[in-house]
Write a protein that holds these residues in place. Sequence first.
Motif, PDB file in Angstrom:
ATOM      1  N   SER A  57     -21.550   0.440  11.943  1.00  0.00           N
ATOM      2  CA  SER A  57     -21.359  -0.652  12.888  1.00  0.00           C
ATOM      3  C   SER A  57     -22.313  -1.795  12.548  1.00  0.00           C
ATOM      4  O   SER A  57     -23.335  -1.584  11.878  1.00  0.00           O
ATOM      5  N   PRO A  58     -22.021  -3.016  12.988  1.00  0.00           N
ATOM      6  CA  PRO A  58     -22.924  -4.139  12.701  1.00  0.00           C
ATOM      7  C   PRO A  58     -24.366  -3.883  13.154  1.00  0.00           C
ATOM      8  O   PRO A  58     -25.306  -4.259  12.460  1.00  0.00           O
TER       9      PRO A  58
ATOM     10  N   CYS B 229     -18.170  -3.050   8.767  1.00  0.00           N
ATOM     11  CA  CYS B 229     -17.149  -3.991   9.208  1.00  0.00           C
ATOM     12  C   CYS B 229     -17.294  -4.209  10.699  1.00  0.00           C
ATOM     13  O   CYS B 229     -17.858  -3.374  11.421  1.00  0.00           O
ATOM     14  N   MET B 230     -16.826  -5.348  11.160  1.00  0.00           N
ATOM     15  CA  MET B 230     -16.697  -5.550  12.591  1.00  0.00           C
ATOM     16  C   MET B 230     -15.631  -4.573  13.088  1.00  0.00           C
ATOM     17  O   MET B 230     -14.685  -4.263  12.354  1.00  0.00           O
TER      18      MET B 230
ATOM     19  N   GLU C  51     -19.638 -13.176  10.422  1.00  0.00           N
ATOM     20  CA  GLU C  51     -19.061 -12.900  11.741  1.00  0.00           C
ATOM     21  C   GLU C  51     -20.040 -12.147  12.633  1.00  0.00           C
ATOM     22  O   GLU C  51     -20.064 -12.337  13.852  1.00  0.00           O
ATOM     23  N   ALA C  52     -20.873 -11.295  12.035  1.00  0.00           N
ATOM     24  CA  ALA C  52     -21.842 -10.514  12.800  1.00  0.00           C
ATOM     25  C   ALA C  52     -23.075 -11.325  13.193  1.00  0.00           C
ATOM     26  O   ALA C  52     -23.943 -10.826  13.913  1.00  0.00           O
TER      27      ALA C  52
ATOM     28  N   ASN D  47     -17.972 -10.562   6.890  1.00  0.00           N
ATOM     29  CA  ASN D  47     -18.481  -9.742   7.989  1.00  0.00           C
ATOM     30  C   ASN D  47     -19.917 -10.103   8.338  1.00  0.00           C
ATOM     31  O   ASN D  47     -20.307 -10.103   9.511  1.00  0.00           O
TER      32      ASN D  47
END
Length: 358
Positions: free
Chosen positions: A340-341, A162-163, A29-30, A26
């Motif tokens: 949230s991210p 998490c996304m 990805e973020a 995560n």
Amino acid sequence: MHNKVKGLIVTISTSEKGGIRSVVENYYEAGLFDSYESRWIKSHSNSKALIKIVRFLYVLFFVLFYSVRRNTVFHMHMSMNGSFYRKFIYTNIAKFLGSKVILHLHGSEFKTFYLESGKFTKYLIKKLFTQVCVVIALSNTWRDFINRVAPLARVEVINNFCMPVENKMFSKTESVVKFVFLGAVIHRKGIFDLIEAFAMFKSEYRNHNVKLIVCGDGLLTEAVFLAKELGLEEEIEFLGWIDRDKKTQVLNDASAIVLPSYNEGLPMVIVEALSLGKPVITTPVGGIGEIIIDNENGFLVEPGNILQIRQKLREILNGKNTLNVKVSANAAATYKAKFSPGKIVPKVDALYKELLNG
């Protein structure tokens, strides 16, 4: 194009399926590492002893290799048992060679590991917490525990995140109520309590189309045997470990997520469920009790209380048009406010910049 911050971030974590690997994935990805030169060293896998030794030496080599570079920060993700001892060795080598270390504590049973350890291991744990630059705790509860063990340690609370799980409509039948368990099929996760509670619940609602979906591996043979013994072959579906796409489908199709654990850090599946506004039935262990408020943004039961689990299954089924609407809305709001991210990634990024520039 991001301007790279001078310095190197080296992540060391398990490569095994589960929450720790998901946290690191995560982060990538973020976009956390977009501004840094970074490496991810996968330090552990469930394999034969010889392979574990080879992997340990492999990681040790890269700790030495990257430590001789100027301005290196190691972000070490740690659980308990062998993970502690490996991170203790890596940390001491990195610190000796002038690198900085962030220790990220994930171990759901680390408190038990500490309490059951001898005096020397307790001393090593205290030493590790104290000598790293900062310990990341998943909740205030875990921060307080670390501070009791090592009063001089610097501890920062940074939740898992998490996304957002993609909200999609799959080919689900609205009349089917699906309770979903996502996690390792082991006693600590409460899966056997859930199966027994589901059997009691199903005996009351024979005419309702209700299923329990179990996703994860571990003690699958024992879990399947218990389901058959209770006459639930048709009502419980065991999917084993599922990939990301299948998990997205299962989460979207779920009426509620059930995780009646005995010990936890901060389970990723709860955060993922919140992102979709899914009701969660869980226990107030680890960091969960700081997040889930009973009948507000989720449902709480005491660990091992099968009757309470059954009652919450009833409430989900009977209240799906009233109570669940409120709980779902509050769950989604909790995710946006805390997990949230945009809420979590800047905190880790600030730590990286502080240590690289300090």
